[in-house]
Design an enzyme around this catalytic site. Sequence first.
Site, PDB file in Angstrom:
ATOM      1  N   CYS A   1       0.833  -1.200   0.000  1.00 49.86           N
ATOM      2  CA  CYS A   1       0.000   0.000   0.000  1.00 49.86           C
ATOM      3  C   CYS A   1       0.874   1.260   0.000  1.00 49.86           C
ATOM      4  CB  CYS A   1      -0.891  -0.038   1.240  1.00 49.86           C
ATOM      5  SG  CYS A   1      -2.118   1.283   1.323  1.00 49.86           S
TER       6      CYS A   1
ATOM      7  N   ASP B   1       0.517   3.591   1.927  1.00 48.99           N
ATOM      8  CA  ASP B   1       0.497   4.080   3.313  1.00 48.99           C
ATOM      9  C   ASP B   1       1.896   4.500   3.786  1.00 48.99           C
ATOM     10  OD1 ASP B   1      -1.613   3.481   5.914  1.00 48.99           O
ATOM     11  OD2 ASP B   1       0.503   3.882   6.328  1.00 48.99           O
TER      12      ASP B   1
ATOM     13  N   ARG C   1       3.248   4.627   6.545  1.00 45.95           N
ATOM     14  CA  ARG C   1       3.882   3.930   7.676  1.00 45.95           C
ATOM     15  C   ARG C   1       4.599   2.654   7.262  1.00 45.95           C
ATOM     16  NH1 ARG C   1      -1.703   3.733  10.699  1.00 45.95           N
ATOM     17  NH2 ARG C   1      -2.233   3.285   8.534  1.00 45.95           N
TER      18      ARG C   1
ATOM     19  N   HIS D   1      -1.847  -4.453   5.169  1.00 49.49           N
ATOM     20  CA  HIS D   1      -1.436  -3.969   6.499  1.00 49.49           C
ATOM     21  C   HIS D   1      -2.625  -3.576   7.364  1.00 49.49           C
ATOM     22  CE1 HIS D   1      -2.109   0.424   5.819  1.00 49.49           C
ATOM     23  NE2 HIS D   1      -2.127   0.017   4.566  1.00 49.49           N
TER      24      HIS D   1
ATOM     25  N   CYS E   1      -5.560  -0.005   7.388  1.00 52.38           N
ATOM     26  CA  CYS E   1      -5.503   0.487   5.997  1.00 52.38           C
ATOM     27  C   CYS E   1      -6.729   1.357   5.692  1.00 52.38           C
ATOM     28  CB  CYS E   1      -5.431  -0.695   5.028  1.00 52.38           C
ATOM     29  SG  CYS E   1      -5.294  -0.195   3.295  1.00 52.38           S
TER      30      CYS E   1
HETATM   31 ZN    ZN Z   1      -3.300   0.850   3.114  1.00 51.44          ZN
END
Ligand code: ZN
Length: 208
Positions: A35, A37, A39, A95, A98
């Site tokens: 993703c 994302d 993090r 993850h 999400c």
């Molecule tokens: Zn995600």
Amino acid sequence: MRGVERFHKEAGEPYRGLFESLADRQEPHTLFITCSDSRIVPNLITQTEPGELFIVRNVGNIIPPFETDNLPAEGAAVEYAAGVLGVSEIIVCGHSGCGAMGAITSGKSFDELPSLSRWLSRARSVHMLRERPTPDAAARLNTLLQVKHLATYAVVRKRAAEGGLRLHAWYYDIGTSELFEWDEQLGEFQLLTTERIRQMEAEHGPRH
Ligand code: ZN
């Protein structure tokens, strides 16, 4: 910009020789799909160096099935990694927490954001796999669904059938920074422990 300066002056120094050797070629062993994302830092959580991972990132770590996308950016990366670079592993890593999975499971619509809305519709079938999944359960189911989508690409099917390519569904728990891998035989995600990695190596040969 300060980070770039720091990398150029100090932090990048240990990598100088490695980057010189990578100047004209790359031989990544793994296509890592995850993703966007902020993090998730793939090289950090897998402790890999530049040149090891060929990475595809998008909202929700989604790989549209072959020939279902008008402009197949993900498909192009999959075919290039499997058919040209010759990676031996493909990992789809979902993850916890999400946002994409949260939107799908809550039925949130993004009428004002039509591109996001269309994109997430590609993962909506995680809903059909299980009744009312939590966002984290949906994230795990979504990785399995995307592994299925990977198998719609001829080059992936061919190389996997020949034994040169293995597909993996991973789930990363951000809060604990633990990684889990889908175990086909057990039918559940298993924590990637040293013991488990040794066991898999004994069964399938060494891994990177
Ligand atoms: Zn995600």
